[in-house]
Motif scaffolding. Structure first.
Motif, PDB file in Angstrom:
ATOM      1  N   TYR A   1      -9.305   0.195  -0.514  1.00  0.00           N
ATOM      2  CA  TYR A   1      -8.487  -0.875  -0.480  1.00  0.00           C
ATOM      3  C   TYR A   1      -8.167  -1.485   0.836  1.00  0.00           C
ATOM      4  N   ARG A   2      -8.293  -0.751   1.820  1.00  0.00           N
ATOM      5  CA  ARG A   2      -8.292  -1.464   3.268  1.00  0.00           C
ATOM      6  C   ARG A   2      -9.435  -2.064   3.582  1.00  0.00           C
ATOM      7  N   LEU A   3     -10.697  -1.971   3.009  1.00  0.00           N
ATOM      8  CA  LEU A   3     -11.892  -2.598   2.940  1.00  0.00           C
ATOM      9  C   LEU A   3     -11.848  -3.866   2.373  1.00  0.00           C
ATOM     10  N   TRP A   4     -11.023  -3.850   1.168  1.00  0.00           N
ATOM     11  CA  TRP A   4     -10.916  -5.033   0.477  1.00  0.00           C
ATOM     12  C   TRP A   4     -10.260  -6.200   0.955  1.00  0.00           C
ATOM     13  N   ASN A   5      -8.967  -5.694   1.656  1.00  0.00           N
ATOM     14  CA  ASN A   5      -7.798  -6.509   2.079  1.00  0.00           C
ATOM     15  C   ASN A   5      -8.339  -7.062   3.402  1.00  0.00           C
ATOM     16  N   ARG A   6      -8.261  -8.380   3.625  1.00  0.00           N
ATOM     17  CA  ARG A   6      -8.608  -9.076   4.868  1.00  0.00           C
ATOM     18  C   ARG A   6      -7.454  -8.629   5.884  1.00  0.00           C
ATOM     19  N   VAL A   7      -6.377  -8.330   5.445  1.00  0.00           N
ATOM     20  CA  VAL A   7      -5.163  -8.308   6.105  1.00  0.00           C
ATOM     21  C   VAL A   7      -4.887  -6.747   6.562  1.00  0.00           C
ATOM     22  N   ASN A   8      -4.911  -6.551   7.943  1.00  0.00           N
ATOM     23  CA  ASN A   8      -4.698  -5.265   8.172  1.00  0.00           C
ATOM     24  C   ASN A   8      -3.548  -4.164   7.652  1.00  0.00           C
ATOM     25  N   MET A   9      -3.464  -3.264   7.049  1.00  0.00           N
ATOM     26  CA  MET A   9      -2.450  -2.796   6.315  1.00  0.00           C
ATOM     27  C   MET A   9      -2.129  -1.482   7.017  1.00  0.00           C
ATOM     28  N   ILE A  10      -0.763  -1.340   7.577  1.00  0.00           N
ATOM     29  CA  ILE A  10      -0.017  -0.387   8.381  1.00  0.00           C
ATOM     30  C   ILE A  10       0.538   0.720   7.535  1.00  0.00           C
ATOM     31  N   THR A  11       1.470   0.117   6.690  1.00  0.00           N
ATOM     32  CA  THR A  11       2.183   1.373   5.958  1.00  0.00           C
ATOM     33  C   THR A  11       2.036   1.216   4.485  1.00  0.00           C
ATOM     34  N   LEU A  12       2.640   2.445   3.618  1.00  0.00           N
ATOM     35  CA  LEU A  12       2.373   2.528   2.461  1.00  0.00           C
ATOM     36  C   LEU A  12       2.867   1.409   1.616  1.00  0.00           C
ATOM     37  N   ARG A  13       3.721   0.675   2.246  1.00  0.00           N
ATOM     38  CA  ARG A  13       4.476  -0.574   1.689  1.00  0.00           C
ATOM     39  C   ARG A  13       3.302  -1.627   1.557  1.00  0.00           C
ATOM     40  N   ASP A  14       2.699  -1.734   2.454  1.00  0.00           N
ATOM     41  CA  ASP A  14       1.668  -3.013   2.836  1.00  0.00           C
ATOM     42  C   ASP A  14       0.592  -2.545   1.745  1.00  0.00           C
ATOM     43  N   LEU A  15       0.118  -1.227   1.457  1.00  0.00           N
ATOM     44  CA  LEU A  15      -0.821  -0.634   0.714  1.00  0.00           C
ATOM     45  C   LEU A  15      -0.499  -1.059  -0.907  1.00  0.00           C
ATOM     46  N   LEU A  16       0.684  -0.759  -1.194  1.00  0.00           N
ATOM     47  CA  LEU A  16       1.370  -0.804  -2.615  1.00  0.00           C
ATOM     48  C   LEU A  16       1.389  -2.310  -3.021  1.00  0.00           C
ATOM     49  N   LYS A  17       1.855  -3.028  -1.985  1.00  0.00           N
ATOM     50  CA  LYS A  17       2.046  -4.475  -2.268  1.00  0.00           C
ATOM     51  C   LYS A  17       0.749  -5.084  -2.579  1.00  0.00           C
ATOM     52  N   PHE A  18      -0.595  -4.854  -1.804  1.00  0.00           N
ATOM     53  CA  PHE A  18      -1.795  -5.283  -2.031  1.00  0.00           C
ATOM     54  C   PHE A  18      -2.101  -4.818  -3.487  1.00  0.00           C
ATOM     55  N   MET A  19      -1.926  -3.463  -3.831  1.00  0.00           N
ATOM     56  CA  MET A  19      -2.496  -3.257  -5.207  1.00  0.00           C
ATOM     57  C   MET A  19      -1.834  -3.829  -6.214  1.00  0.00           C
ATOM     58  N   ILE A  20      -0.408  -4.137  -5.986  1.00  0.00           N
ATOM     59  CA  ILE A  20       0.245  -4.771  -7.129  1.00  0.00           C
ATOM     60  C   ILE A  20      -0.013  -6.056  -7.352  1.00  0.00           C
TER      61      ILE A  20
END
Ligand SMILES: [Zn+2]
Ligand SMILES: [Zn+2]
Ligand SMILES: [Zn+2]
Length: 512
Positions: free
Chosen positions: A264-283
């Protein structure tokens, strides 16, 4: 026994309403829920046949994009009900609400059941695939039990938020007072983290916040402060730290987690730092893939790349479930799982004052309960007032005598044990004659405390929940967790919170 649903008139005669704009009857004045639901049934619904005692069913036909959708309204008389008490009232902290005489269910079945008969009322609660299942007691307090089969995506004919919008419009228009909704889990395998919490972690608020549902109560005395703290803790977990910890563990699960985070980090163009960032992107991925109305251009990832990677909704769902399961397991202590899975969110509606057309008063009652026995045990701790109050609506020229009669009728029609209730006085107005105009002494929209005769103090059908809870963890009401009664103080406590000192006795820590 299956219910026989047969429209009295031919289906062709059924009036059809536009789903997106439907909000029930159009009132010149809004009364209490008890009265409004009757107008709704009269104005917008058609009766169906049923042979169940104490049950009446109506159907309203709604149309969305050319598809006809049935909305059922089911009235259950509590006297004949197989389940007169409401457990969810207790779990929401409403156990001292008196048992209402009737409850109304609003149901839209799942689309594959639109042509079929509704099951018998006894079986209604066993189905969790409804697009909408809400229950409202005739005192205006109720529960949203199921929305979109608890699936975020809804059905192929309706999006989840379209159904939620309809429910919200209906509640508002029907004069509902409060609705509770359990933070429902719908991700298979995400046993330790409900969808509600997931939304909390990702967005800092519940999935229902958009419709003004606020955190109300949780298990083991969880309050808003602790709930928000748990959400912050989970949301702030650093992804690099997770990756490091998982690398140290080096088992099949931890390796899978790291692959997943990397993907998911690879897919998102924005750098994700926290679990919140990752979950937000997945949602956001989930939402984009399932929401017909999503504006794909506006989002910050490339859908083409996703599709070419043959990602689909289910695999994102699966990933979220897997991630939540394992990360929360590593970062939260076990009791936190239980706490975070049993939260209720509540929306309250305020009375709309229409002082130029009618007088509206919220009228609580001082109760006169004589000592009540439960089995052979004296119940002395029952509340002596009904602070909840009932909405009494009067014409502008109503007298104090009219107020007493209206309040009496209102309580008699609402609560099971108040069938012969009589108002003997109105606090603050007792020095006045019955013929005096109410509006000369009281402004519309205010509160008037009533005094009344003793109510029928049978234990049967008195309160929604009969167990008085006072647990060391802070819980003051049932919350769906296993409980037992203290042999000394007779308050109920969680099994988990009982005193360890006397292993074979049921004694709370306060009494130990
Ligand atoms: Zn209830
Ligand atoms: Zn407890
Ligand atoms: Zn005790």
């Amino acid at each position: 026994m299956a219910l026989k649903i047969q429209e009295k008139n031919n289906k062709q005669n059924l009036k059809i309403y536009d789903f997106k704009n439907f909000s029930g009857p159009s009132f010149p004045i809004t009364y209490s829920f008890r009265q409004n639901i009757r107008s709704f049934i009269q104005e917008n619904a058609q009766e169906c046949c049923t042979d169940e005692e104490g049950v009446k069913i109506w159907i309203t036909c709604l149309e969305n994009n050319g598809v006809k959708i049935p909305l059922y309204t089911i009235e259950e008389s509590i006297q004949h009900s197989y389940k007169p008490y409401c457990r969810i009232c207790s779990y929401t902290g409403w156990s001292v609400h008196l048992v209402s005489k009737r409850r109304y269910r609003l149901i839209i079945p799942n689309s594959d059941k639109w042509d079929k008969q509704l099951p018998s009322v006894v079986d209604l609660d066993n189905d969790s695939t409804y697009l909408l299942h809400g229950v409202i007691h005739c005192n205006g307090f109720g529960h949203l039990l199921c929305i979109s089969g608890n699936q975020e995506k809804g059905s192929k004919h309706l999006c989840g938020y379209e159904v939620m919008d309809l429910w919200d419009r209906l509640c508002t228009n029907l004069g509902t007072r409060s609705i509770s909704v359990k933070d429902m889990s719908n991700i298979k395998g995400a046993g330790t983290m409900s969808l509600g919490l997931l939304y909390g972690v990702a967005n800092g608020q519940s999935r229902f916040a958009k419709w003004n549902y606020r955190f109300h109560n949780g298990a083991y005395g969880l309050d808003l402060k602790r709930f928000e703290a748990a959400i912050r803790t989970l949301g702030a977990i650093n992804l690099n730290e997770v990756v490091e910890n998982m690398a140290i563990k080096d088992n099949s699960d931890s390796r899978k987690i790291n692959v997943l985070i990397g993907k998911y980090r690879l897919w998102n163009r924005v750098n994700m730092i926290t679990l919140r960032d990752l979950l937000k992107f997945m949602i956001s991925l989930l939402k984009a893939a399932t929401d017909r109305h999503a504006n794909l251009e506006a989002s910050n990832y490339s859908l083409d790349r996703l599709l070419s990677a043959s990602e689909d909704v289910n695999s994102v769902r699966h990933d979220i479930a897997y991630l939540c399961e394992h990360v929360s397991r590593s970062y939260l202590k076990k009791p936190a799982f239980v706490i975070l899975r049993n939260n209720y969110f509540v929306k309250e509606w305020k009375i709309k004052d229409e002082g130029d057309k009618v007088l509206k008063f919220m009228c609580p009652v001082r109760l006169f309960l004589s000592p009540t026995y439960y089995g052979d045990r004296l119940i002395s701790k029952l509340p002596q007032s009904l602070e909840l109050g009932e909405l009494v609506v009067l014409p502008l020229n109503a007298t104090i005598g009219d107020l007493k009669v209206a309040a009496e009728n209102c309580y008699r029609d609402t609560y099971f044990v108040m069938g012969t209730f009589q108002v003997t006085g109105v606090e603050g107005l007792n020095h006045l004659e019955d013929g005096v105009l109410v509006r000369e002494h009281m402004k519309s929209g205010g509160q008037l405390w009533l005094q009344g005769t003793e109510i029928q103090h049978t234990v049967r059908f008195l309160y929604q929940g009969f167990q008085l809870v006072n647990c060391i963890c802070g819980a003051k009401a049932q919350d769906g967790q296993k409980m037992q009664e203290c042999d000394i103080c007779h308050y109920w406590m969680h099994r988990r919170c009982k005193s360890e000192k006397y292993r074979y006795l049921s004694i709370c820590k306060n009494c130990a």
